[in-house]
Design a protein around this motif. Structure first.
Motif, PDB file in Angstrom:
ATOM      1  N   LEU A   1       0.829  -1.280   0.006  1.00 16.13           N
ATOM      2  CA  LEU A   1      -0.072  -0.049  -0.069  1.00 16.13           C
ATOM      3  C   LEU A   1       0.906   1.426  -0.148  1.00 16.13           C
ATOM      4  CD1 LEU A   1      -2.824  -1.264   2.584  1.00 16.13           C
ATOM      5  CD2 LEU A   1      -2.786  -1.332   0.107  1.00 16.13           C
ATOM      6  N   GLU A   2       1.838   1.060   0.771  1.00 12.34           N
ATOM      7  CA  GLU A   2       2.858   2.345   0.697  1.00 12.34           C
ATOM      8  C   GLU A   2       3.417   2.682  -0.509  1.00 12.34           C
ATOM      9  OE1 GLU A   2       3.240   4.590   2.894  1.00 12.34           O
ATOM     10  OE2 GLU A   2       1.841   3.651   4.229  1.00 12.34           O
ATOM     11  N   SER A   3       3.865   1.554  -1.156  1.00  8.29           N
ATOM     12  CA  SER A   3       4.247   1.702  -2.703  1.00  8.29           C
ATOM     13  C   SER A   3       3.600   2.419  -3.487  1.00  8.29           C
ATOM     14  CB  SER A   3       4.777   0.218  -2.974  1.00  8.29           C
ATOM     15  OG  SER A   3       5.507   0.179  -4.485  1.00  8.29           O
ATOM     16  N   ALA A   4       2.211   1.909  -3.450  1.00  6.00           N
ATOM     17  CA  ALA A   4       1.209   2.474  -4.305  1.00  6.00           C
ATOM     18  C   ALA A   4       0.921   4.017  -4.018  1.00  6.00           C
ATOM     19  CB  ALA A   4       0.077   1.793  -4.260  1.00  6.00           C
ATOM     20  N   ARG A   5       0.957   4.146  -2.591  1.00  2.00           N
ATOM     21  CA  ARG A   5       0.902   5.685  -2.184  1.00  2.00           C
ATOM     22  C   ARG A   5       2.134   6.343  -2.775  1.00  2.00           C
ATOM     23  NH1 ARG A   5      -1.074   3.260   2.821  1.00  2.00           N
ATOM     24  NH2 ARG A   5      -2.891   3.506   3.005  1.00  2.00           N
TER      25      ARG A   5
ATOM     26  N   SER B   1      -0.756   7.342  -5.927  1.00  2.00           N
ATOM     27  CA  SER B   1      -2.088   7.014  -5.859  1.00  2.00           C
ATOM     28  C   SER B   1      -2.516   7.272  -4.549  1.00  2.00           C
ATOM     29  CB  SER B   1      -2.215   5.571  -6.068  1.00  2.00           C
ATOM     30  OG  SER B   1      -2.094   5.135  -7.569  1.00  2.00           O
ATOM     31  N   THR B   2      -3.991   7.553  -4.321  1.00  2.00           N
ATOM     32  CA  THR B   2      -4.623   7.887  -2.894  1.00  2.00           C
ATOM     33  C   THR B   2      -5.023   6.438  -2.750  1.00  2.00           C
ATOM     34  OG1 THR B   2      -4.803  10.088  -3.372  1.00  2.00           O
ATOM     35  CG2 THR B   2      -6.012   8.901  -1.581  1.00  2.00           C
ATOM     36  N   VAL B   3      -4.555   5.623  -1.625  1.00  2.00           N
ATOM     37  CA  VAL B   3      -5.141   4.236  -1.269  1.00  2.00           C
ATOM     38  C   VAL B   3      -6.039   4.183  -0.168  1.00  2.00           C
ATOM     39  CG1 VAL B   3      -4.275   2.251  -0.940  1.00  2.00           C
ATOM     40  CG2 VAL B   3      -2.856   3.514  -2.410  1.00  2.00           C
ATOM     41  N   ARG B   4      -6.965   3.802  -0.063  1.00  2.00           N
ATOM     42  CA  ARG B   4      -8.036   3.656   0.969  1.00  2.00           C
ATOM     43  C   ARG B   4      -8.091   2.319   1.076  1.00  2.00           C
ATOM     44  NH1 ARG B   4     -12.020   5.379  -1.020  1.00  2.00           N
ATOM     45  NH2 ARG B   4     -13.401   3.592  -1.276  1.00  2.00           N
ATOM     46  N   ALA B   5      -7.688   1.942   2.467  1.00  2.00           N
ATOM     47  CA  ALA B   5      -7.396   0.357   2.544  1.00  2.00           C
ATOM     48  C   ALA B   5      -8.309  -0.116   3.814  1.00  2.00           C
ATOM     49  CB  ALA B   5      -5.916   0.277   3.218  1.00  2.00           C
TER      50      ALA B   5
ATOM     51  N   ARG C   1      -9.379  -3.675  -0.226  1.00  2.00           N
ATOM     52  CA  ARG C   1     -10.089  -4.525   1.003  1.00  2.00           C
ATOM     53  C   ARG C   1      -9.721  -5.928   1.031  1.00  2.00           C
ATOM     54  NH1 ARG C   1     -14.866  -7.654   2.227  1.00  2.00           N
ATOM     55  NH2 ARG C   1     -15.267  -7.574   0.077  1.00  2.00           N
ATOM     56  N   ILE C   2      -9.083  -6.199   2.251  1.00  2.00           N
ATOM     57  CA  ILE C   2      -8.527  -7.417   2.568  1.00  2.00           C
ATOM     58  C   ILE C   2      -9.387  -7.904   4.018  1.00  2.00           C
ATOM     59  CG2 ILE C   2      -6.469  -8.792   3.103  1.00  2.00           C
ATOM     60  CD1 ILE C   2      -4.657  -6.682   1.861  1.00  2.00           C
ATOM     61  N   ALA C   3     -10.035  -9.112   3.634  1.00  2.00           N
ATOM     62  CA  ALA C   3     -10.722  -9.439   4.950  1.00  2.00           C
ATOM     63  C   ALA C   3     -10.697 -10.796   5.181  1.00  2.00           C
ATOM     64  CB  ALA C   3     -12.450  -9.294   4.680  1.00  2.00           C
ATOM     65  N   ALA C   4     -10.419 -11.197   6.356  1.00  2.00           N
ATOM     66  CA  ALA C   4     -10.244 -12.765   6.540  1.00  2.00           C
ATOM     67  C   ALA C   4     -11.433 -13.029   7.653  1.00  2.00           C
ATOM     68  CB  ALA C   4      -8.898 -13.036   6.972  1.00  2.00           C
TER      69      ALA C   4
ATOM     70  N   LEU D   1     -10.965 -16.007   2.652  1.00  2.00           N
ATOM     71  CA  LEU D   1     -10.249 -14.782   2.618  1.00  2.00           C
ATOM     72  C   LEU D   1     -10.811 -13.923   1.483  1.00  2.00           C
ATOM     73  CD1 LEU D   1      -7.849 -12.657   3.148  1.00  2.00           C
ATOM     74  CD2 LEU D   1      -6.469 -14.028   1.734  1.00  2.00           C
ATOM     75  N   GLU D   2     -11.132 -12.781   1.438  1.00  2.00           N
ATOM     76  CA  GLU D   2     -11.595 -12.155   0.447  1.00  2.00           C
ATOM     77  C   GLU D   2     -10.689 -10.739   0.271  1.00  2.00           C
ATOM     78  OE1 GLU D   2     -15.664 -11.012  -0.392  1.00  2.00           O
ATOM     79  OE2 GLU D   2     -16.576 -12.581   0.782  1.00  2.00           O
ATOM     80  N   LEU D   3     -10.199 -10.682  -0.986  1.00  2.00           N
ATOM     81  CA  LEU D   3      -9.481  -9.722  -1.694  1.00  2.00           C
ATOM     82  C   LEU D   3     -10.271  -8.811  -2.609  1.00  2.00           C
ATOM     83  CD1 LEU D   3      -6.388 -11.745  -2.152  1.00  2.00           C
ATOM     84  CD2 LEU D   3      -6.808 -10.564  -0.155  1.00  2.00           C
ATOM     85  N   GLU D   4     -10.137  -7.510  -2.500  1.00  2.00           N
ATOM     86  CA  GLU D   4     -10.795  -6.580  -3.508  1.00  2.00           C
ATOM     87  C   GLU D   4     -10.124  -5.307  -3.768  1.00  2.00           C
ATOM     88  OE1 GLU D   4     -15.476  -5.710  -4.353  1.00  2.00           O
ATOM     89  OE2 GLU D   4     -14.490  -4.322  -2.676  1.00  2.00           O
TER      90      GLU D   4
END
Length: 410
Positions: free
Chosen positions: A293-297, A301-305, A345-348, A353-356
């Motif tokens: 996420l930090e790499s994308a920022r 990019s504006t990353v909302r996690a 979104r990373i939810a377990a 496990l769901e990734l979006e």
């Protein structure tokens, strides 16, 4: 004529001819030892001694064939003495001769057949190796005018100079028999000591596993190096456009961190490919997702996690592959849409496990799911029993969604 002579004498210049000859002589050792145990064997005359040597060890060899390790010993000896050239691990694997112990009664039967064949071929060759040079010497003595009578050979009571013409004949016959018998045993070794059906299946499975592992490493390198290069290009372009020393410093720091991680991934993959390091470097997992996420920022990019659930407790395969899937999704965002706002979104939970990953569609969207990255993302999900989809949603955003089941992996 010169070609014919060179072809005829070529086997005499090859080391394998003599190692095969040695292999045949070794076969008579068991009979010789049995002859010493069986009293009176060597008091026989002529060919009777060799007949005893060929018959006495048969029960012992049949019993030895029942021992699984005997097949390994015979395979190693056959590889070393019957096959030409170097004898490293790769060369030995290509001989078609197995060095595994007997795993079935069929293997034991083939081993018994091999031991009996060695005896049946080795004893006559050993007998000729002893008797034919003596016969040449007898002809030489007769040519010199001496009467000769060696044990096991007919007497020469009328010596004459013409016997000199016969001196090389027994040696030529001996060499021809040794070469022929060596070739016979080399061919038989591939049939009687060759891999069983179970061994061939195991080799095929191991080769398949290696191919799959190499494909997985190639996919990982594609994801990791592709992500690093995408971030680097975007950072360099943004730094040049900004014209701010402070922004340039941040961009260079981000490029350095991304490049360092890519080098770590590359080194780990190369260590695995060399297959000489038992404990390669650890692969990143979803607990390290903040780094992505930090790499994308850093790329603009504006990353909302949204990260939820026990990510650190996920099974290793799911966590590692999930990391790569998020990495590929973010790489695609940066590569095709540029530094746009991204929602991750990373939810377990106990079941899955769901990734979006969602982002606004670029002005000129690329065709859906044609790249290697998205195809690899789907393949990763399928291998873990899950499913991944990528494409535009009803809100006009590009959406990558994956669901990986957890219940059967715990």
């Amino acid at each position: 004529m010169s070609f014919s002579l060179s072809t005829m004498f070529r086997p005499l210049t090859r080391a394998v001819t003599y190692t095969r000859w040695l292999h045949q002589l070794i076969a008579s050792v068991a009979g010789t030892l049995a002859g010493f145990v069986h009293g009176g064997t060597f008091r026989s005359t002529g060919m009777e001694v060799w007949l005893w040597i060929a018959v006495l060890p048969v029960p012992v060899l049949l019993a030895a064939a029942l021992i699984p390790a005997v097949r390994r010993v015979e395979g190693l000896q056959a590889q070393l003495l019957l096959t030409p050239g170097p004898h490293g691990p790769e060369e030995r694997a290509g001989t078609g001769i197995s060095t595994s112990p007997s795993l079935s009664w069929r293997d034991r039967g083939r081993t018994a057949g091999w031991l009996l064949l060695r005896l049946a071929v080795g004893v006559p060759v050993s007998a000729l190796t002893v008797q034919l040079p003596v016969l040449s010497f007898a002809f030489l003595q007769a040519a010199a005018g001496h009467r000769t009578h060696f044990r096991g050979l007919p007497a020469i009571d009328a010596p004459h100079g013409w016997y000199a013409l016969l001196v090389p004949l027994p040696l030529v016959v001996l060499l021809a028999v040794a070469v022929w018998a060596g070739s016979l045993m080399a061919a038989a070794a591939g049939r009687l000591l060759g891999p069983s059906a179970a061994e061939r299946l195991a080799v095929l499975e191991a080769r398949t596993e290696r191919i799959l592992e190499h494909n997985r490493l190639a996919q990982e390198l594609h994801d990791s190096i592709g992500h690093a290069l995408t971030v680097t290009v975007l950072q360099a372009g943004a730094a040049r456009a900004a014209g701010s020393p402070e922004f340039t410093d941040r961009a260079l720091a981000a490029v350095e961190e991304t490049g360092r991680q890519a080098l770590t991934d590359l080194e780990r993959a190369l260590r695995l490919l060399r297959e000489d390091v038992p404990h390669p470097a650890a692969r990143p997992v979803l607990a390290d997702a903040e780094r992505l996420l930090e790499s994308a920022r850093a790329a603009g990019s504006t990353v909302r996690a949204e990260l939820s659930g026990p990510l650190a407790a996920l099974p290793g395969p799911v966590s590692r592959e999930g990391y790569r899937m998020v990495q590929e999704a973010l790489t695609n965002v940066l590569r095709h849409a540029g530094p746009v706002p991204v929602s991750v979104r990373i939810a377990a939970d106990a079941d899955a496990l769901e990734l979006e990953v969602r982002n606004p569609m670029p002005a000129s969207p690329a065709p859906a799911a044609v790249g290697r990255g998205l195809r690899g993302l789907r393949e990763r999900a399928v291998l873990l029993g899950g499913k991944a989809v990528a494409g535009p949603d009803e809100d006009g955003e590009w959406r990558v969604h994956a669901r990986l089941p957890l219940a059967r992996l715990r």
